[in-house]
Scaffold this motif. Structure first.
Motif, PDB file in Angstrom:
ATOM      1  N   ALA A 241      12.002  77.574 -36.764  1.00 22.40           N
ATOM      2  CA  ALA A 241      10.545  77.538 -36.794  1.00 22.40           C
ATOM      3  C   ALA A 241       9.968  76.804 -35.590  1.00 22.40           C
ATOM      4  CB  ALA A 241      10.068  76.865 -38.071  1.00 22.40           C
ATOM      5  N   VAL A 242       8.889  77.356 -35.059  1.00 24.96           N
ATOM      6  CA  VAL A 242       8.014  76.615 -34.159  1.00 24.96           C
ATOM      7  C   VAL A 242       7.183  75.756 -35.091  1.00 24.96           C
ATOM      8  CG1 VAL A 242       6.092  76.818 -32.543  1.00 24.96           C
ATOM      9  CG2 VAL A 242       7.990  78.446 -32.431  1.00 24.96           C
TER      10      VAL A 242
ATOM     11  N   LEU B 113       5.174  76.679 -38.340  1.00 21.15           N
ATOM     12  CA  LEU B 113       4.033  77.547 -38.048  1.00 21.15           C
ATOM     13  C   LEU B 113       4.431  79.019 -38.052  1.00 21.15           C
ATOM     14  CD1 LEU B 113       2.502  75.417 -35.169  1.00 21.15           C
ATOM     15  CD2 LEU B 113       1.806  75.474 -37.578  1.00 21.15           C
ATOM     16  N   TYR B 114       5.553  79.334 -37.410  1.00 18.23           N
ATOM     17  CA  TYR B 114       6.100  80.686 -37.374  1.00 18.23           C
ATOM     18  C   TYR B 114       7.533  80.587 -36.880  1.00 18.23           C
ATOM     19  CZ  TYR B 114       4.460  80.298 -32.506  1.00 18.23           C
ATOM     20  OH  TYR B 114       4.213  79.871 -31.235  1.00 18.23           O
ATOM     21  N   THR B 115       8.319  81.658 -37.065  1.00 15.52           N
ATOM     22  CA  THR B 115       9.719  81.607 -36.666  1.00 15.52           C
ATOM     23  C   THR B 115       9.935  82.324 -35.334  1.00 15.52           C
ATOM     24  OG1 THR B 115      10.209  83.551 -37.989  1.00 15.52           O
ATOM     25  CG2 THR B 115      10.633  81.419 -39.002  1.00 15.52           C
TER      26      THR B 115
ATOM     27  N   GLN C 295      -0.274  72.463 -29.918  1.00  9.98           N
ATOM     28  CA  GLN C 295       0.390  71.743 -31.007  1.00  9.98           C
ATOM     29  C   GLN C 295       1.412  72.654 -31.676  1.00  9.98           C
ATOM     30  OE1 GLN C 295       0.255  68.446 -31.691  1.00  9.98           O
ATOM     31  NE2 GLN C 295      -0.862  68.472 -29.774  1.00  9.98           N
ATOM     32  N   GLU C 296       2.132  73.417 -30.849  1.00  9.40           N
ATOM     33  CA  GLU C 296       3.212  74.284 -31.302  1.00  9.40           C
ATOM     34  C   GLU C 296       4.474  73.789 -30.602  1.00  9.40           C
ATOM     35  OE1 GLU C 296       1.975  78.638 -31.254  1.00  9.40           O
ATOM     36  OE2 GLU C 296       0.395  77.658 -30.072  1.00  9.40           O
ATOM     37  N   TRP C 297       5.390  73.206 -31.363  1.00  4.85           N
ATOM     38  CA  TRP C 297       6.583  72.565 -30.801  1.00  4.85           C
ATOM     39  C   TRP C 297       7.828  73.406 -31.035  1.00  4.85           C
ATOM     40  CZ3 TRP C 297       6.649  67.876 -28.151  1.00  4.85           C
ATOM     41  CH2 TRP C 297       5.408  67.237 -28.053  1.00  4.85           C
ATOM     42  N   VAL C 298       8.623  73.563 -29.979  1.00  4.78           N
ATOM     43  CA  VAL C 298       9.831  74.387 -29.990  1.00  4.78           C
ATOM     44  C   VAL C 298      11.061  73.495 -29.880  1.00  4.78           C
ATOM     45  CG1 VAL C 298      11.106  76.114 -28.646  1.00  4.78           C
ATOM     46  CG2 VAL C 298       8.630  76.328 -28.925  1.00  4.78           C
ATOM     47  N   PRO C 299      12.089  73.701 -30.766  1.00  7.34           N
ATOM     48  CA  PRO C 299      13.342  72.984 -30.563  1.00  7.34           C
ATOM     49  C   PRO C 299      14.047  73.556 -29.340  1.00  7.34           C
ATOM     50  CG  PRO C 299      13.597  74.565 -32.353  1.00  7.34           C
ATOM     51  CD  PRO C 299      12.162  74.626 -31.901  1.00  7.34           C
TER      52      PRO C 299
END
Length: 110
Positions: free
Chosen positions: A38-39, A50-52, A86-90
């Motif tokens: 997920a983001v 928020l979404y995958t 404010q969308e965080w990515v691993p």
């Protein structure tokens, strides 16, 4: 000015905040490991999803990132190259080297 700076090998520090180097922007591609991850609304797996992501998705990421206590580095997405969202990515597990995104191509920011 040193010879290395004069030769272009090093970039001198900015003289003032008005000439500060912009944050690094990196273009990345989601790996098979990142597929289904997920983001999130903040760095960390406990934040709101928020979404995958899907393998092959591409993102522009902002800055150098934040590493959370679970050893995963997170970076926010930028949609315009000027501000982080404010969308965080691993990005990567800094201990195991497991990458959620790859092919990081970054500009010369910091």
């Amino acid at each position: 000015m040193t010879a290395a700076v004069a030769a272009g090998a090093l970039t001198p520090a900015p003289a003032s905040a008005s000439t500060a180097v912009p944050p690094r922007i990196c273009e990345v591609v989601v790996t098979a490991t990142g597929n289904g991850q997920a983001v999130r609304s903040a760095p960390g797996f406990s934040s709101t999803p928020l979404y995958t992501m899907s393998t092959g998705n591409t993102f522009s990421l902002w800055g150098t990132g934040i590493t959370t206590p679970d050893n995963v580095k997170w970076k926010p997405i930028t949609h315009n190259g000027s501000t982080p969202s404010q969308e965080w990515v691993p990005v990567i597990n800094v201990v195991t080297g497991l990458r959620y995104v790859d092919n990081e191509i970054c500009d010369r920011g910091v």
